[in-house]
Each structure stands twice: as structure tokens, then as C-alpha cells.
Design a protein around this motif. Structure first.
Motif, PDB file in Angstrom:
ATOM      1  N   VAL A   1      49.046  90.959  57.777  1.00 47.05           N
ATOM      2  CA  VAL A   1      48.244  90.340  56.724  1.00 47.05           C
ATOM      3  C   VAL A   1      47.277  89.373  57.414  1.00 47.05           C
ATOM      4  CG1 VAL A   1      48.255  88.853  54.694  1.00 47.05           C
ATOM      5  CG2 VAL A   1      50.095  90.529  55.017  1.00 47.05           C
TER       6      VAL A   1
ATOM      7  N   HIS B   1      55.709  92.435  51.147  1.00 46.32           N
ATOM      8  CA  HIS B   1      54.955  91.675  52.144  1.00 46.32           C
ATOM      9  C   HIS B   1      55.443  90.233  52.209  1.00 46.32           C
ATOM     10  CE1 HIS B   1      52.784  89.720  48.897  1.00 46.32           C
ATOM     11  NE2 HIS B   1      52.615  90.933  48.379  1.00 46.32           N
TER      12      HIS B   1
ATOM     13  N   GLN C   1      47.193  90.156  51.226  1.00 46.28           N
ATOM     14  CA  GLN C   1      48.527  90.756  51.152  1.00 46.28           C
ATOM     15  C   GLN C   1      48.461  92.105  50.445  1.00 46.28           C
ATOM     16  OE1 GLN C   1      50.936  87.718  49.300  1.00 46.28           O
ATOM     17  NE2 GLN C   1      50.600  86.292  50.979  1.00 46.28           N
TER      18      GLN C   1
END
Length: 188
Positions: free
Chosen positions: A22, A73, A31
Motif C-alpha cells: 500500500v 489489507h 488500500q
């Protein structure tokens, strides 16, 4: 960032995993994009001709037919898992610390006494990731209605961690690195 963590053989034959960093400033837009790039890599590796993963109305990722998948994430890393032919897939990656207050909130008394040290071998962060992955796999078919991930019950038998909600079980695989915990749940 190179990630050397994969789904072990036997957990899900044909499973493909994609990782993507990211970028700064690590916000929701970055993200989202990193998650979709990880999903595209996992889909390509799984043999899908389609690499785009739009959102469903409820915000969940919409993987191509025949390629069950999930995305997760942290602020710095996105992961996607695709399992061709599976009914539903859940993946979660957690990098934050899970303190005592959060542990008491997400884990029932029995779970804390049986799964955490000194009796159990899991950390609170691993069990948090396990519940999130199980939630995605159990909720992936939409058949269980609305529920909250901490209502899932975790248990261990014969070396396998199992998550259950309303009588529906799913086995959860959990591994950790110093910077994160990674969990996978697959419904076949």
C-alpha cells in the motif's frame, strides 16, 4: 515489500495468493487500489481471464464466477486469495496489537482459556485475524443473515482451528510473521 508467506499445500488445492504494498499516504484509496491489484495478481495466477474485481452493493468485492476470493489489507500491505471452485473464501491480515480489552471483547471466556497461552498456542492478534477470515468465508454466501464477526466461536480439535456460527463450521488456517498475522478460511 517481499512477503514470504503462502497458503500451504493441502489447505486449498489451486489456491492463489496475491500481495501488493500500500503506497503512501496509506489511506483508504491506496488500500483499495492495492487490494484490487493483489486480487488481479491472484486471479491471473488462478487462471482467470478476468482480473477486475468491482464492488457489490454492500461493498464486498465481486470476484468472477467460479473464482471465490477475498481481500484484506493493513496500512502497508494488501493481500488477496482466490480459490477456484470454492463456495466462499475469507482472508485477513492484521498488523496491529490486540490488547487485553479488545481480547475480552472479541473472545469469549472459553476461547480465552483454551486458545490463548498458557494452554493454547494462539496470540490475540492471530485469533482476531481468524475470526475476520471466518466471517468473510461464512458470510460469503449470504446465507447466514447479518451477524458480527466476534459472535463466531473458535475451537480447536485434532490440531485444526475451527470457526462456527449458527452451526456452520469453517476450518481456519493461521500463520504469523513479526509484523502481521495472516488467516485463511475456505468453504467448499
Amino acid at each position: 515489500m517481499v512477503v514470504e508467506l503462502d497458503v500451504p499445500a493441502g489447505v486449498a488445492p489451486g489456491a492463489s495468493i496475491g500481495w501488493h504494498p500500500v503506497p503512501a499516504p496509506h489511506g483508504p484509496a491506496q488500500q483499495y487500489t492495492a487490494g484490487r491489484r493483489a486480487a488481479a495478481a491472484a486471479l491471473a495466477s488462478a487462471g482467470s481471464a478476468e482480473a477486475t474485481v468491482p464492488r457489490e452493493r454492500d461493498g464486498r468485492p465481486c470476484f468472477p464466477s467460479g473464482f471465490a476470493g477475498s481481500i484484506s489489507h493493513t496500512d502497508n500491505l494488501a493481500v488477496a486469495l482466490v480459490v477456484p471452485g470454492a463456495e466462499a473464501v475469507g482472508v485477513d491480515i492484521e498488523s496491529g496489537a490486540v490488547g487485553p480489552r479488545m481480547t475480552r471483547f472479541i473472545l469469549g471466556e472459553r476461547e480465552r482459556h483454551v486458545l490463548l497461552p498458557p494452554v493454547g498456542a494462539y496470540t490475540p492478534r492471530e485469533l482476531f485475524a481468524a475470526k475476520e477470515a471466518a466471517f468473510k468465508a461464512l458470510n460469503g454466501t449470504g446465507s447466514l443473515g447479518d451477524f458480527l464477526f466476534w459472535r463466531i466461536e473458535l475451537s480447536q480439535a485434532d490440531g485444526a482451528l475451527t470457526a462456527t456460527y449458527r452451526g456452520e463450521p469453517v476450518v481456519v488456517w493461521v500463520r504469523s510473521k513479526p509484523d502481521f498475522s495472516f488467516a485463511v478460511a475456505i468453504r467448499h
